[in-house]
Write an enzyme that holds these catalytic residues in place. Sequence first.
Site, PDB file in Angstrom:
ATOM      1  N   SER A 106       0.829  -1.196   0.000  1.00 45.91           N
ATOM      2  CA  SER A 106       0.000   0.000   0.000  1.00 45.91           C
ATOM      3  C   SER A 106       0.877   1.264   0.000  1.00 45.91           C
ATOM      4  O   SER A 106       1.669   1.441  -0.919  1.00 45.91           O
ATOM      5  CB  SER A 106      -0.951  -0.046   1.213  1.00 45.91           C
ATOM      6  OG  SER A 106      -1.955   0.911   1.062  1.00 45.91           O
ATOM      7  N   LYS A 150       0.197 -26.644 -24.147  1.00 41.38           N
ATOM      8  CA  LYS A 150      -0.191 -27.650 -25.144  1.00 41.38           C
ATOM      9  C   LYS A 150      -1.470 -27.210 -25.850  1.00 41.38           C
ATOM     10  O   LYS A 150      -2.408 -26.732 -25.214  1.00 41.38           O
ATOM     11  CB  LYS A 150      -0.421 -28.998 -24.472  1.00 41.38           C
ATOM     12  CG  LYS A 150       0.858 -29.741 -24.187  1.00 41.38           C
ATOM     13  CD  LYS A 150       0.563 -31.130 -23.648  1.00 41.38           C
ATOM     14  CE  LYS A 150       1.868 -31.783 -23.193  1.00 41.38           C
ATOM     15  NZ  LYS A 150       1.642 -32.809 -22.173  1.00 41.38           N
ATOM     16  N   HIS A 203      -7.349  -5.737  -0.934  1.00 38.16           N
ATOM     17  CA  HIS A 203      -6.108  -4.965  -0.857  1.00 38.16           C
ATOM     18  C   HIS A 203      -4.988  -5.858  -0.321  1.00 38.16           C
ATOM     19  O   HIS A 203      -3.916  -5.960  -0.900  1.00 38.16           O
ATOM     20  CB  HIS A 203      -6.364  -3.781   0.079  1.00 38.16           C
ATOM     21  CG  HIS A 203      -5.362  -2.674   0.008  1.00 38.16           C
ATOM     22  ND1 HIS A 203      -4.678  -2.323  -1.144  1.00 38.16           N
ATOM     23  CD2 HIS A 203      -4.926  -1.818   0.970  1.00 38.16           C
ATOM     24  CE1 HIS A 203      -3.882  -1.292  -0.871  1.00 38.16           C
ATOM     25  NE2 HIS A 203      -4.000  -0.979   0.401  1.00 38.16           N
ATOM     26  N   GLY A 224      -2.848 -23.204 -20.733  1.00 38.09           N
ATOM     27  CA  GLY A 224      -1.869 -22.166 -20.426  1.00 38.09           C
ATOM     28  C   GLY A 224      -0.650 -22.699 -19.698  1.00 38.09           C
ATOM     29  O   GLY A 224       0.484 -22.380 -20.040  1.00 38.09           O
ATOM     30  N   GLU A 225      -0.882 -23.543 -18.705  1.00 40.58           N
ATOM     31  CA  GLU A 225       0.212 -23.974 -17.845  1.00 40.58           C
ATOM     32  C   GLU A 225       1.185 -24.910 -18.575  1.00 40.58           C
ATOM     33  O   GLU A 225       2.375 -24.899 -18.291  1.00 40.58           O
ATOM     34  CB  GLU A 225      -0.330 -24.638 -16.573  1.00 40.58           C
ATOM     35  CG  GLU A 225      -0.742 -23.631 -15.491  1.00 40.58           C
ATOM     36  CD  GLU A 225      -1.867 -22.669 -15.906  1.00 40.58           C
ATOM     37  OE1 GLU A 225      -2.718 -23.069 -16.727  1.00 40.58           O
ATOM     38  OE2 GLU A 225      -1.891 -21.517 -15.424  1.00 40.58           O
ATOM     39  N   THR A 226       0.669 -25.732 -19.512  1.00 39.81           N
ATOM     40  CA  THR A 226       1.558 -26.641 -20.244  1.00 39.81           C
ATOM     41  C   THR A 226       1.864 -26.130 -21.645  1.00 39.81           C
ATOM     42  O   THR A 226       2.739 -26.663 -22.320  1.00 39.81           O
ATOM     43  CB  THR A 226       0.929 -28.041 -20.378  1.00 39.81           C
ATOM     44  OG1 THR A 226      -0.303 -27.904 -21.100  1.00 39.81           O
ATOM     45  CG2 THR A 226       0.650 -28.647 -19.015  1.00 39.81           C
ATOM     46  N   ASP A 268       0.023  -4.177  -3.983  1.00 38.49           N
ATOM     47  CA  ASP A 268      -1.104  -3.266  -4.185  1.00 38.49           C
ATOM     48  C   ASP A 268      -0.780  -1.834  -3.724  1.00 38.49           C
ATOM     49  O   ASP A 268      -1.401  -1.317  -2.782  1.00 38.49           O
ATOM     50  CB  ASP A 268      -2.369  -3.784  -3.484  1.00 38.49           C
ATOM     51  CG  ASP A 268      -3.642  -3.335  -4.221  1.00 38.49           C
ATOM     52  OD1 ASP A 268      -3.536  -3.037  -5.425  1.00 38.49           O
ATOM     53  OD2 ASP A 268      -4.718  -3.277  -3.595  1.00 38.49           O
ATOM     54  N   ARG A 305     -11.415 -26.815 -29.796  1.00 37.67           N
ATOM     55  CA  ARG A 305      -9.965 -26.596 -29.704  1.00 37.67           C
ATOM     56  C   ARG A 305      -9.621 -26.065 -28.326  1.00 37.67           C
ATOM     57  O   ARG A 305     -10.288 -25.157 -27.829  1.00 37.67           O
ATOM     58  CB  ARG A 305      -9.509 -25.594 -30.755  1.00 37.67           C
ATOM     59  CG  ARG A 305      -9.603 -26.127 -32.156  1.00 37.67           C
ATOM     60  CD  ARG A 305      -9.431 -25.032 -33.186  1.00 37.67           C
ATOM     61  NE  ARG A 305      -9.966 -25.479 -34.455  1.00 37.67           N
ATOM     62  CZ  ARG A 305      -9.282 -26.230 -35.323  1.00 37.67           C
ATOM     63  NH1 ARG A 305      -8.034 -26.564 -35.051  1.00 37.67           N
ATOM     64  NH2 ARG A 305      -9.848 -26.635 -36.443  1.00 37.67           N
ATOM     65  N   VAL A 306      -8.603 -26.656 -27.725  1.00 37.37           N
ATOM     66  CA  VAL A 306      -8.237 -26.261 -26.366  1.00 37.37           C
ATOM     67  C   VAL A 306      -6.746 -25.959 -26.306  1.00 37.37           C
ATOM     68  O   VAL A 306      -5.934 -26.686 -26.875  1.00 37.37           O
ATOM     69  CB  VAL A 306      -8.578 -27.386 -25.354  1.00 37.37           C
ATOM     70  CG1 VAL A 306      -8.204 -26.962 -23.936  1.00 37.37           C
ATOM     71  CG2 VAL A 306     -10.046 -27.746 -25.428  1.00 37.37           C
TER      72      VAL A 306
END
Length: 489
Positions: free
Chosen positions: A159, A440, A268, A436-438, A183, A432-433
């Site tokens: 803050s 793929k 916050h 994010g993490e892999t 923040d 279609r997929v």
Amino acid sequence: MKLKWCDEIFFSLWFLQSLCLQEKVILFKLILDFEGIKSKFSLRTADEPDDDICYLVPGQEDTVARCNFNHTSKTFVVIHGWTVTGMYESWVPKLVDALYKREPDSNVVVVDWLSRAQQHYPVSAAYTKLVGKDVAIFIDWMEEQFNYPLDNLHLLGYSLGAHAAGIAGSLTKKKINRITGLDPAGPNFEYAEATTRLSPDDADFVDVLHTYTRGSPDRSIGIQKPVGHIDIYPNGGGFQPGCNLGEALRLIAEKGLADVDQLVKCSHERSIHLFIDSLLYEDKPSLAYRCNTKETFEKGLCLSCRKNRCNNLGYTVNKVRAKRNSKMYLKTRSQMPYKVFHYQVKVHFFGKVNVTKTNQPFLVSLYGTADESKNIALILPEISTNKTYSSLVYTEINIGDLLMVTLQWEKESIFSWSDWWTSYAFDIQRVRVKAGETQKKMVFCSRDGISHLTKGKEAVVFVKCAAKPNNTDTGQDLKERSAHEFSEE
Ligand SMILES: *[C@@H]1O[C@H](CO)[C@@H](O)[C@H](O)[C@H]1NC(C)=O
Ligand SMILES: *[C@@H]1O[C@H](CO)[C@@H](O)[C@H](O)[C@H]1NC(C)=O
Ligand SMILES: *[C@@H]1O[C@H](CO)[C@@H](O)[C@H](O)[C@H]1NC(C)=O
Ligand SMILES: *[C@@H]1O[C@H](CO)[C@@H](O)[C@H](O)[C@H]1NC(C)=O
């Protein structure tokens, strides 16, 4: 719509205090009155993370040895923010403890500027200059007197403390390695010059978490604009999951009223707990993704890791210094560990007749090698015949590699005559997929070639597309239009 009256009251109080003390004359006098008060530097220990046992006093060399400062280790300097009670808030020992758990040999110094931090908000906000100066004097003293390398120094400010850290970084003779802004405060800083607030020039690397940036810029508790090399806006940065009224009431029932001020600041303070999460849950790092707007992120269009487009949230962030500061987004759980898994789901809706519907509810289920996550609710703002739509889907469950996807089109909860006598349906060939993490990318096909997704009917199933001897993927495919919906950032 959930009524977030707690936030509104908090906004109002904060704001009224600001209004009461806008007069510069009053401000100036108070600063002079408090000239003599200096910040204190408490070297905490892993055994007693919540007690001020030993102070490092600039100019008194013996205090450094007396407090067992380790000259070869990293040093974290924690700077608190505005306080209503004049006492440390409960997150301070939690952060100190987490830092020692992750870096047992480090020195964790808590800056005590409580007396200046419990003034009316604009007064305390103005004091960040003096606090920053105190911290800079302390750091320069450590550097000059003991040759302590500033490469080992990491400032964490919450803050108002974030701006104090920034000012400290701009005043030290050598550059500090890293400043993390948790923040950073918005009121009085949103439109302030870079020299009087946290900015990328204040350290070799500045990373910022924005967790409570609601409302118009001049009313937002957290600063809205990016102020670091990397600025992460968890859950869009406006408001955090688990911080709504229902959750607050549940917590009051559980823990009593003692922590009420913590509840009002829930979003916050979430910035701190997200950082603590990154220290404690090394095996569950949250990934954030660069995106131009949170609306684009909501469409799942930003789950790319190419060219540093994704980064770890918190302690293990990669020190990427983009030319222009970049906003990054992610979703989180409402509790620690905060990590979720992000997916982009893209579907083309075929049909014989032209239909356009808005705000349609869907349920997506993801089945993987390790686990499954069923009935993830999803609202598509619009669907139209022969168009492709992309959306972000996320789950806290680590399903492993995705094997199967099901899609269900729900009826709206509001009764509609047109729904009653018309049966809406679209034909879907494939889903279609992108994970994010892999990173793929996968394509899932209807088992029957084409599935009919009917509103209010059962889910349709998509499995991994069978490998074909010839690549018929583009040739026999029905043309998928509206390429702009399709492309990634
Ligand atoms: C100081 O920290 C280093 C690691 O940075 C560690 O090897 C050493 O044991 C520590 N010294 C003391 C006295 O704790
Ligand atoms: C949608 O596209 C398909 C194939 O491309 C076509 O047969 C159909 O008539 C189109 N629907 C509308 C409403 O134009
Ligand atoms: C559907 O609308 C598109 C343009 O929006 C038009 O080109 C097409 O002919 C329409 N199809 C039918 C079957 O009405
Ligand atoms: C693809 O199919 C054609 C006949 O439909 C065949 O002549 C050709 O060898 C096939 N190619 C491959 C790579 O299997």
